[in-house]
Design a protein around this motif. Sequence first.
Motif, mmCIF file in Angstrom:
data_model
loop_
_atom_site.group_PDB
_atom_site.id
_atom_site.type_symbol
_atom_site.label_atom_id
_atom_site.label_comp_id
_atom_site.label_asym_id
_atom_site.label_seq_id
_atom_site.Cartn_x
_atom_site.Cartn_y
_atom_site.Cartn_z
ATOM 1 N N ASN A 190 -7.520 -7.555 6.008
ATOM 2 C CA ASN A 190 -7.152 -6.190 5.639
ATOM 3 C C ASN A 190 -8.293 -5.230 5.996
ATOM 4 O O ASN A 190 -9.457 -5.636 6.103
ATOM 5 N N SER A 192 -10.117 -1.636 4.700
ATOM 6 C CA SER A 192 -10.250 -0.613 3.662
ATOM 7 C C SER A 192 -11.440 0.280 4.004
ATOM 8 O O SER A 192 -12.537 -0.221 4.280
ATOM 9 N N SER A 194 -13.190 4.441 3.090
ATOM 10 C CA SER A 194 -13.129 5.564 2.151
ATOM 11 C C SER A 194 -14.021 6.713 2.615
ATOM 12 O O SER A 194 -14.875 6.557 3.500
ATOM 13 N N TYR A 231 0.083 2.522 5.384
ATOM 14 C CA TYR A 231 -1.185 2.344 4.680
ATOM 15 C C TYR A 231 -1.036 2.899 3.255
ATOM 16 O O TYR A 231 -0.111 3.676 2.950
ATOM 17 N N THR A 243 -3.559 5.101 -7.439
ATOM 18 C CA THR A 243 -2.790 4.988 -6.202
ATOM 19 C C THR A 243 -1.888 6.202 -6.051
ATOM 20 O O THR A 243 -1.188 6.601 -6.995
ATOM 21 N N SER A 274 -9.579 6.767 -0.597
ATOM 22 C CA SER A 274 -9.658 5.462 0.066
ATOM 23 C C SER A 274 -8.346 5.153 0.766
ATOM 24 O O SER A 274 -7.258 5.480 0.268
ATOM 25 N N ASP A 276 -6.198 1.930 2.581
ATOM 26 C CA ASP A 276 -6.082 0.469 2.662
ATOM 27 C C ASP A 276 -4.920 0.110 3.599
ATOM 28 O O ASP A 276 -3.793 0.597 3.420
#
Length: 302
Positions: A190, A192, A194, A231, A243, A274, A276
Amino acid sequence: MWLRIIASSLLALCTAHAQAHIRTDPNAFSTTFTWNGGDLDHSFELCVSSVQEPNPQGNTPIDYAVEAQGPFEVVSGTDSIPLTLSWGDLVGGQTVTLQPNLSTAELFTGASRYCPGGNNARLEVHASATDIQAVPPGSYSNQFNFTVANSGRGKSPANFTVNVDITIPNSIQVTQIDDIALGTFDGSNNISRSDTLCVYQANGGQYAVTLTGSGNGGAFELISAGSSVPYAVRWNDGNGAQTATPGIPLAGMGNSRTGDPQCNGGASNNATVSVDVLANDMSAATASGTHSGVLTIMVEMQ
């Protein structure tokens, strides 16, 4: 004959002690500002009649001095905004920054009564954006008392007042935003990444943030030639990450910055966004190559 000589001598004595005339027109000013950013500057033009009066016409101008009572600031409760006051001579061309409770020298050009050539003086009021941003929203005001005087004998100085009101509305903005480079997918992990941001709100209250992607209907998607990769987005105001759902505000955010809209040039940023991306979603992309998108951030006061 002797009585006539005495009478003439008395008349000469009276004219030798001629009075000076000084006045301002108008003798009161008032101005109201609503601050919308940047330095604040305003000026007032006026007539300063300043003459020696050797005869009833009083048409011999003489220079004059200016003094203003301090402190030079507008106030709201315990908060204040410093001001700079300057006096300009529209005839001689010079401008002098005034000092609270201190008279200038007699260096400004006086005019005969009612300034037949037009206004001969200008008062300038200045407040810096930095000082305005350093105080909370509200209405800031003060009355400033001025005295103009000359050294002609027999006339008291002239006085006038200036009322200044500055309204600072609440405001909010987000700055220190940088592009997020996700890098290259290694085929298994994955990704990630930010970015830290600055959220400024003048009153320091809570705010809401809405995040919207550039995919269909505002979806969070990275796109390349018809291929898309979803994403996820998280927002952290310093109290824990939440989220985001595209286009739906995240309410009750805190830790907004006051006093410094740029968060000390980014050194004191107070929020993090952020991104992801799951390995499974990248593996499922229908095309290779660079996938990109735009994430829009909107903050609003609560």
